[in-house]
Design a protein around this motif. Structure first.
Motif, PDB file in Angstrom:
ATOM      1  N   GLU A 183     -28.089  -0.672   8.204  1.00  0.00           N
ATOM      2  CA  GLU A 183     -27.949   0.397   7.377  1.00  0.00           C
ATOM      3  C   GLU A 183     -29.153   0.409   6.155  1.00  0.00           C
ATOM      4  OE1 GLU A 183     -24.079   2.874   6.351  1.00  0.00           O
ATOM      5  OE2 GLU A 183     -24.505   1.620   4.809  1.00  0.00           O
ATOM      6  N   ILE A 184     -29.750   1.287   5.952  1.00  0.00           N
ATOM      7  CA  ILE A 184     -30.933   1.323   4.900  1.00  0.00           C
ATOM      8  C   ILE A 184     -30.354   2.581   4.085  1.00  0.00           C
ATOM      9  CG2 ILE A 184     -33.284   1.607   4.278  1.00  0.00           C
ATOM     10  CD1 ILE A 184     -33.818   0.722   7.201  1.00  0.00           C
ATOM     11  N   VAL A 185     -30.212   2.337   2.761  1.00  0.00           N
ATOM     12  CA  VAL A 185     -29.541   3.344   2.113  1.00  0.00           C
ATOM     13  C   VAL A 185     -30.819   3.772   1.172  1.00  0.00           C
ATOM     14  CG1 VAL A 185     -28.072   4.056   0.072  1.00  0.00           C
ATOM     15  CG2 VAL A 185     -27.073   2.568   1.864  1.00  0.00           C
ATOM     16  N   THR A 186     -31.210   5.024   1.379  1.00  0.00           N
ATOM     17  CA  THR A 186     -32.366   5.595   0.837  1.00  0.00           C
ATOM     18  C   THR A 186     -32.048   6.476  -0.588  1.00  0.00           C
ATOM     19  OG1 THR A 186     -32.528   7.655   2.114  1.00  0.00           O
ATOM     20  CG2 THR A 186     -33.606   5.695   3.041  1.00  0.00           C
ATOM     21  N   ARG A 187     -30.723   7.094  -0.802  1.00  0.00           N
ATOM     22  CA  ARG A 187     -30.434   7.814  -1.764  1.00  0.00           C
ATOM     23  C   ARG A 187     -29.100   7.598  -2.170  1.00  0.00           C
ATOM     24  NH1 ARG A 187     -28.270  12.635  -3.066  1.00  0.00           N
ATOM     25  NH2 ARG A 187     -27.768  12.791  -0.866  1.00  0.00           N
ATOM     26  N   ASN A 188     -28.631   7.474  -3.330  1.00  0.00           N
ATOM     27  CA  ASN A 188     -27.215   7.402  -3.760  1.00  0.00           C
ATOM     28  C   ASN A 188     -27.002   7.942  -4.993  1.00  0.00           C
ATOM     29  OD1 ASN A 188     -24.622   6.529  -4.375  1.00  0.00           O
ATOM     30  ND2 ASN A 188     -24.828   4.387  -4.473  1.00  0.00           N
ATOM     31  N   PRO A 216     -28.096  -0.797  -1.778  1.00  0.00           N
ATOM     32  CA  PRO A 216     -28.096  -2.280  -1.275  1.00  0.00           C
ATOM     33  C   PRO A 216     -29.202  -2.676  -0.700  1.00  0.00           C
ATOM     34  CG  PRO A 216     -26.278  -0.857  -0.604  1.00  0.00           C
ATOM     35  CD  PRO A 216     -27.117  -0.102  -1.122  1.00  0.00           C
ATOM     36  N   ALA A 217     -29.530  -4.195  -0.651  1.00  0.00           N
ATOM     37  CA  ALA A 217     -30.481  -4.772  -0.142  1.00  0.00           C
ATOM     38  C   ALA A 217     -30.473  -4.328   1.218  1.00  0.00           C
ATOM     39  CB  ALA A 217     -30.569  -6.408  -0.402  1.00  0.00           C
ATOM     40  N   ALA A 218     -31.892  -4.518   2.171  1.00  0.00           N
ATOM     41  CA  ALA A 218     -31.847  -4.324   3.498  1.00  0.00           C
ATOM     42  C   ALA A 218     -32.808  -5.248   4.134  1.00  0.00           C
ATOM     43  CB  ALA A 218     -32.332  -2.793   3.762  1.00  0.00           C
ATOM     44  N   THR A 219     -32.517  -5.770   5.169  1.00  0.00           N
ATOM     45  CA  THR A 219     -33.575  -6.641   6.150  1.00  0.00           C
ATOM     46  C   THR A 219     -33.531  -5.928   7.333  1.00  0.00           C
ATOM     47  OG1 THR A 219     -32.802  -8.470   4.757  1.00  0.00           O
ATOM     48  CG2 THR A 219     -33.861  -9.030   6.880  1.00  0.00           C
ATOM     49  N   THR A 220     -34.868  -5.750   7.581  1.00  0.00           N
ATOM     50  CA  THR A 220     -35.029  -5.081   9.113  1.00  0.00           C
ATOM     51  C   THR A 220     -35.968  -6.182  10.034  1.00  0.00           C
ATOM     52  OG1 THR A 220     -36.908  -3.911   8.242  1.00  0.00           O
ATOM     53  CG2 THR A 220     -34.872  -2.703   8.176  1.00  0.00           C
ATOM     54  N   ARG A 272     -38.704  -7.620   7.738  1.00  0.00           N
ATOM     55  CA  ARG A 272     -38.916  -7.299   6.063  1.00  0.00           C
ATOM     56  C   ARG A 272     -37.446  -7.189   5.467  1.00  0.00           C
ATOM     57  NH1 ARG A 272     -42.653  -2.975   8.521  1.00  0.00           N
ATOM     58  NH2 ARG A 272     -44.658  -3.701   8.042  1.00  0.00           N
ATOM     59  N   HIS A 273     -37.717  -7.397   4.092  1.00  0.00           N
ATOM     60  CA  HIS A 273     -36.597  -7.595   3.348  1.00  0.00           C
ATOM     61  C   HIS A 273     -37.040  -6.491   2.251  1.00  0.00           C
ATOM     62  CE1 HIS A 273     -33.011  -8.888   1.361  1.00  0.00           C
ATOM     63  NE2 HIS A 273     -33.790  -9.123   0.026  1.00  0.00           N
ATOM     64  N   VAL A 274     -36.108  -5.980   1.705  1.00  0.00           N
ATOM     65  CA  VAL A 274     -36.176  -5.192   0.509  1.00  0.00           C
ATOM     66  C   VAL A 274     -34.904  -5.498  -0.364  1.00  0.00           C
ATOM     67  CG1 VAL A 274     -36.485  -2.827  -0.816  1.00  0.00           C
ATOM     68  CG2 VAL A 274     -37.616  -3.370   1.309  1.00  0.00           C
ATOM     69  N   GLY A 275     -35.163  -5.786  -1.763  1.00  0.00           N
ATOM     70  CA  GLY A 275     -33.941  -6.293  -2.578  1.00  0.00           C
ATOM     71  C   GLY A 275     -33.298  -5.147  -2.824  1.00  0.00           C
ATOM     72  N   ARG A 276     -31.903  -5.267  -3.436  1.00  0.00           N
ATOM     73  CA  ARG A 276     -31.119  -4.423  -4.303  1.00  0.00           C
ATOM     74  C   ARG A 276     -31.866  -3.666  -5.283  1.00  0.00           C
ATOM     75  NH1 ARG A 276     -27.649  -5.298  -8.816  1.00  0.00           N
ATOM     76  NH2 ARG A 276     -25.721  -3.984  -8.734  1.00  0.00           N
ATOM     77  N   GLN A 277     -31.704  -2.252  -5.415  1.00  0.00           N
ATOM     78  CA  GLN A 277     -32.289  -1.586  -6.393  1.00  0.00           C
ATOM     79  C   GLN A 277     -31.359  -0.595  -6.829  1.00  0.00           C
ATOM     80  OE1 GLN A 277     -35.638  -0.858  -3.628  1.00  0.00           O
ATOM     81  NE2 GLN A 277     -35.443   1.352  -4.112  1.00  0.00           N
ATOM     82  N   PHE A 278     -31.702   0.251  -7.998  1.00  0.00           N
ATOM     83  CA  PHE A 278     -30.810   1.118  -8.644  1.00  0.00           C
ATOM     84  C   PHE A 278     -31.662   2.502  -8.382  1.00  0.00           C
ATOM     85  CE2 PHE A 278     -30.217  -2.368 -11.359  1.00  0.00           C
ATOM     86  CZ  PHE A 278     -28.501  -2.478 -11.092  1.00  0.00           C
ATOM     87  N   GLU A 279     -30.663   3.559  -8.049  1.00  0.00           N
ATOM     88  CA  GLU A 279     -31.159   4.888  -7.830  1.00  0.00           C
ATOM     89  C   GLU A 279     -31.750   5.759  -9.035  1.00  0.00           C
ATOM     90  OE1 GLU A 279     -31.767   8.871  -6.277  1.00  0.00           O
ATOM     91  OE2 GLU A 279     -31.158   7.137  -5.107  1.00  0.00           O
ATOM     92  N   ASP A 280     -30.991   5.397 -10.100  1.00  0.00           N
ATOM     93  CA  ASP A 280     -31.307   6.051 -11.254  1.00  0.00           C
ATOM     94  C   ASP A 280     -31.571   4.922 -12.591  1.00  0.00           C
ATOM     95  OD1 ASP A 280     -28.816   5.076 -11.596  1.00  0.00           O
ATOM     96  OD2 ASP A 280     -27.958   6.568 -12.731  1.00  0.00           O
ATOM     97  N   ASP A 281     -31.923   5.739 -13.639  1.00  0.00           N
ATOM     98  CA  ASP A 281     -32.275   4.820 -14.785  1.00  0.00           C
ATOM     99  C   ASP A 281     -31.175   4.310 -15.779  1.00  0.00           C
ATOM    100  OD1 ASP A 281     -31.360   7.652 -15.588  1.00  0.00           O
ATOM    101  OD2 ASP A 281     -32.415   7.221 -17.499  1.00  0.00           O
ATOM    102  N   GLN A 282     -29.814   4.796 -15.112  1.00  0.00           N
ATOM    103  CA  GLN A 282     -28.599   4.203 -15.927  1.00  0.00           C
ATOM    104  C   GLN A 282     -28.064   3.084 -14.918  1.00  0.00           C
ATOM    105  OE1 GLN A 282     -27.546   5.574 -18.770  1.00  0.00           O
ATOM    106  NE2 GLN A 282     -29.665   6.542 -18.679  1.00  0.00           N
ATOM    107  N   GLU A 283     -28.688   2.496 -13.975  1.00  0.00           N
ATOM    108  CA  GLU A 283     -28.168   1.655 -13.252  1.00  0.00           C
ATOM    109  C   GLU A 283     -26.950   1.649 -12.893  1.00  0.00           C
ATOM    110  OE1 GLU A 283     -28.614  -2.345 -15.067  1.00  0.00           O
ATOM    111  OE2 GLU A 283     -30.962  -2.225 -15.102  1.00  0.00           O
ATOM    112  N   SER A 284     -26.365   2.980 -12.510  1.00  0.00           N
ATOM    113  CA  SER A 284     -25.135   3.297 -12.278  1.00  0.00           C
ATOM    114  C   SER A 284     -24.726   3.553 -10.482  1.00  0.00           C
ATOM    115  CB  SER A 284     -24.671   4.734 -12.689  1.00  0.00           C
ATOM    116  OG  SER A 284     -25.719   5.690 -12.650  1.00  0.00           O
TER     117      SER A 284
END
Length: 670
Positions: A643-648, A613-617, A597-609
C-alpha cells in the motif's frame, strides 16, 4: 515560428539524403552523432549518476519517472506516477529540496528545457524511455547553460540515434486491468544523417486511488489516455558541423478520484540545434513550446464540480549559444549566453456546489524572462582537474494580472501587478583528483537561483477541501551548497561512490498553512538539506547489480510569518530513499531483472500533521527472445502489492499503483 521550425525538421532529413556519396579519397569520413558537445573533463567533479539504455528500456512500468527513481533522492511532489497523478504535481527535485510542486531540478531533453512554461512541472508522459540512449543526473547547483532553475541539480536526457534504435522497432503490451501500451519507431539512415519518427499511445481504466472504505458512489478509477509523436533528424553541413532538429506533440488525459474530475495536459514543441566539433567548438540551440492544461475540481462532499480550470495556455521560447575556443593545452573553456521566456494565462470558472451556477470567472497570468551569461573553465594539471564557473542572470517578472468577475459578469477584482527585474550572480567550482589505484577524490561548491513560476505567482489551486493561494510578491530562491566525495573503481566493472553534501535554499517557496484548509505560497527563510548519497554498480559475468541510497536531514529555518515552521521537515520529503536492481542476461536478447525500492516516511503538509508511511516495492522485468528481432516481454509492478499512500489530508487518502502485471511483444534489435 512553430511552422518555420516544423518545416526545418521535415526538410532536415531530406537535406541529409541529398549529400553526395563519398569516395575513400575525396572526402573525410563524416560522423553524425545527433548529440551535443562532449562532457568536459571536470564533469565527474560533481555528484553524477548515469543510467544506460539497457536499464532505461527495462523498467517495470515503462515510465520515465520510474527509470529516474533509480537515482535515490529523485522525487516528484507526489509518489504517484504520470498515470494517476495530477500533471501539475509532477515537479521534480533532488536532495529533499522540495516543499511544493514545482521543479527545482533542471530537466533537459537534447539540450531543451522540458518544464512547463506556466507551472514548472515535467510532462513525463511525453518523454518515452525507448526513445532515449542515456540519462545523466548531476546533483547540486548549476551555472552553465540554462543554469537558472537548477538549484537541486540537472537531469540530461539524450535521445537514441538510428544505430541504437534500428530501422524499425516497437512494442505492444497489455496489463491485467485492461491497460495497453503501444509504441513504434522508424529510424532510417538518410545519406550521412538519419531521421527518427516515433509514436506511443498509453491508455487504461486505471485503479481506484481511493481506499475501499472511503469510496463513494462517485469514486472513479484513475483512467488515463495519453499519446505522443516525435520527429527528429540530424544531417551534416560539413565534416565538423551538424544540424539537428526535432518536434514533439503530445496529449494526456486523466481522471482522478471522482467521476468528472478530469485533467488534461497537451503540448507542441520544436527545436533547431547546430553543433560544431572543429577547433572552435560550438553549440547553438533555439526552441519554442506551446502548452495547455485543464482541470476540473469535484467536491469531496457533494461530488459535483466546483471549479473548472478550463484552460491554461502558455508559451515558452528560448535558446543558447555556447562556444569552446582553443585556449591552450590543459584547458577547456566554455563561454556563452542563454535566454528563456515564459508567458501564460489561467482561465477558470468557479461553481456553486449547491446550485451549479457560476459564481466567479477568473483570469490570471503574466510573463517571466531570464537572460544569462556564463563562463566556465576546466584546467587539467596532471592527475588534478580544477573547474570554476560563473553566471549572471538578468531576470524579469512582468505583465502580471488577476481579474475576477462574479456570476453576473460584474468585475469583483481587477489587479495589475508591478513589474520587477534584477540581476543575480551565481558561481560553482570543484576539484577532481586521481589518487590512483582506482580512487578519485572530488569536492565542489556552488550557488544558484530559481525564478518563481507563473503558477506560483498568480494561480491559486484547490485539492478539495484545501485551498492554496498564489503570491505575486514571491522572491527568487537562492542556493548555496557544497559537497565532498569519492569514486572508487577497483576493477573495470565495479564502481562505488559516496558523497556528503550540505545545501541551503534561501527564500524557498513553500505551501504555508495560514488557516483551516487554507494555504498560501510563501518564501520561507531557508530549506536546508544535509546528507549522504551512495551508489554502487558491478558486473560479474552475466549478472549486473546497481544500487543507490540517499539519506537526507532536511529542515525549514523560519522566522516572522514562517516562524511556526522553524525546525520542521519540508512537506513531501523523505529522510531515506533507496533503489537496487539485479539483472541477469544468460545469453544475447535475454534479460531477467528485479528492482527493489524504498521510500521513507514523509509528511503531507508543512505542519507535520499528516503522515505518508514508508513504502517498499518490488518490480520485475523479463525479456525472452523469440528471434533475432522479436521478443516476449513480461513486467510486474509492485509485486508485493504494498500500500503506497500518495496523499493524506486529514485522513482522506489517495493510493499509488497496486500490483500490476504486463505481457506483450517487443520488436527491435537487441
Amino acid at each position: 515560428m512553430n511552422s518555420v521550425l516544423l518545416a526545418a525538421v521535415i526538410t532536415c532529413p531530406a537535406a541529409a539524403s541529398a549529400q553526395p556519396a563519398e569516395t575513400p579519397t575525396s572526402k573525410p569520413v563524416i560522423v553524425v552523432t545527433g548529440r551535443g558537445l562532449d562532457e568536459t573533463p571536470a564533469t565527474p567533479a560533481y555528484d553524477v549518476q548515469t543510467i544506460d539504455r539497457d536499464r532505461i528500456t527495462a523498467s517495470a512500468s515503462g515510465r520515465i519517472e520510474d527509470v529516474l527513481s533509480d537515482v535515490a533522492g529523485f522525487q516528484q511532489f507526489r509518489r504517484s506516477d504520470s498515470r494517476s497523478s495530477n500533471p501539475s504535481a509532477q515537479g521534480v527535485t533532488l536532495r529533499a529540496l522540495g516543499g511544493n510542486a514545482t521543479s527545482r531540478a533542471l530537466i533537459l531533453l537534447d539540450g531543451v528545457p522540458m518544464a512547463d512554461p506556466f507551472f514548472g512541472y515535467i510532462p513525463f508522459s511525453a518523454i518515452v524511455p525507448e526513445r532515449l540512449s542515456s540519462i545523466r543526473v548531476t546533483r547540486g547547483g548549476g551555472s552553465g547553460a540554462f543554469g537558472s532553475g537548477a538549484v537541486a541539480g540537472t537531469i540530461e536526457l539524450e535521445s537514441a540515434d538510428a544505430a541504437a534504435l534500428g530501422p524499425v522497432s516497437g512494442s505492444l503490451i497489455a496489463n491485467d486491468r485492461g491497460g495497453t501500451e503501444v509504441s513504434g519507431t522508424l529510424a532510417p539512415r538518410l545519406g550521412s544523417g538519419f531521421a527518427v519518427l516515433s509514436g506511443r499511445w498509453d491508455r487504461g481504466p486505471g485503479f481506484f486511488t481511493t481506499p475501499e472504505d472511503q469510496r463513494a458512489p462517485a469514486s472513479a478509477r484513475s483512467a488515463y489516455d495519453s499519446w505522443s509523436i516525435g520527429l527528429r533528424g540530424a544531417a551534416p553541413l560539413s565534416d565538423q558541423v551538424e544540424l539537428q532538429a526535432r518536434t514533439l506533440i503530445f496529449d494526456d488525459k486523466r481522471t482522478l478520484r471522482f467521476d468528472g474530475a478530469d485533467s488534461t495536459s497537451s503540448g507542441q514543441g520544436a527545436s533547431l540545434r547546430l553543433v560544431g566539433r572543429g577547433r572552435w567548438e560550438f553549440d547553438v540551440l533555439a526552441y519554442v513550446q506551446a502548452r495547455d492544461f485543464s482541470n476540473v475540481v469535484v467536491s469531496s462532499t457533494r461530488f459535483v464540480p466546483v471549479l473548472d480550470q478550463r484552460r491554461t495556455p502558455s508559451t515558452g521560447l528560448g535558446g543558447k549559444l555556447e562556444v569552446r575556443p582553443p585556449v591552450g593545452r590543459g584547458h577547456v573553456l566554455r563561454v556563452g549566453a542563454d535566454y528563456r521566456k515564459s508567458s501564460g494565462e489561467l482561465q477558470e470558472d468557479a461553481y456553486s456546489a449547491f446550485t451549479g451556477e457560476i459564481t466567479a470567472r477568473r483570469r490570471a497570468g503574466g510573463d517571466n524572462g531570464d537572460f544569462g551569461l556564463f563562463i566556465e573553465d576546466d584546467w587539467t594539471l596532471g592527475r588534478l582537474v580544477l573547474t570554476a564557473g560563473a553566471r549572471a542572470d538578468r531576470w524579469t517578472i512582468s505583465d502580471g494580472f488577476f481579474l475576477e468577475r462574479d456570476g453576473a459578469g460584474a468585475i469583483a477584482s481587477d489587479t495589475s501587478f508591478a513589474d520587477r527585474s534584477g540581476w543575480d550572480v551565481s558561481f560553482r567550482g570543484g576539484a577532481l583528483y586521481d589518487a590512483r589505484m582506482g580512487l578519485a577524490l572530488r569536492a565542489a561548491a556552488y550557488s544558484g537561483v530559481r525564478l518563481p513560476t507563473l503558477n506560483e505567482l498568480y494561480r491559486p489551486f484547490v485539492v478539495f477541501p484545501v485551498v492554496t493561494l498564489a503570491n505575486e510578491g514571491l522572491e527568487n530562491e537562492a542556493l548555496r551548497g557544497y559537497e565532498v566525495g569519492f569514486d572508487y573503481t577497483p576493477a573495470q566493472d565495479v564502481r562505488f561512490s559516496l558523497t556528503a553534501f550540505d545545501n541551503k535554499v534561501k527564500n524557498a517557496v513553500a505551501n504555508v498553512t495560514i488557516g483551516p484548509d487554507l494555504r498560501q505560497r510563501r518564501n520561507v527563510d531557508v530549506v536546508r538539506a544535509r546528507g549522504l548519497e551512495l551508489a554502487a554498480q558491478a558486473s560479474i559475468g552475466e549478472v549486473t547489480m546497481n544500487g543507490s541510497l540517499a539519506w537526507t536531514d532536511a529542515e525549514v529555518e523560519g522566522s516572522g510569518l514562517s516562524a511556526g515552521l522553524d525546525g520542521m521537515r519540508p512537506a513531501q520529503t523523505p529522510a531515506l530513499s533507496a533503489s537496487a536492481t539485479i539483472a541477469y542476461e544468460p545469453s544475447p536478447g535475454w534479460r531477467l531483472a528485479t528492482t527493489m525500492r524504498h521510500v521513507g516516511r514523509q509528511f503531507e503538509d508543512d505542519q507535520e500533521s499528516d503522515v505518508l508511511p514508508a513504502a517498499t516495492t518490488l518490480d520485475a522485468f523479463v525479456q525472452i527472445p523469440l528471434s533475432q528481432r522479436l521478443s516476449l516481454v513480461f513486467r510486474g509492478e509492485n509485486l508485493t502489492d504494498t500500500e503506497i499512500v500518495t496523499r493524506n489530508q486529514g485522513g482522506s487518502i489517495d493510493l499509488g499503483v497496486p500490483r500490476t502485471l504486463w505481457a506483450g511483444i517487443r520488436l527491435g534489435q537487441w
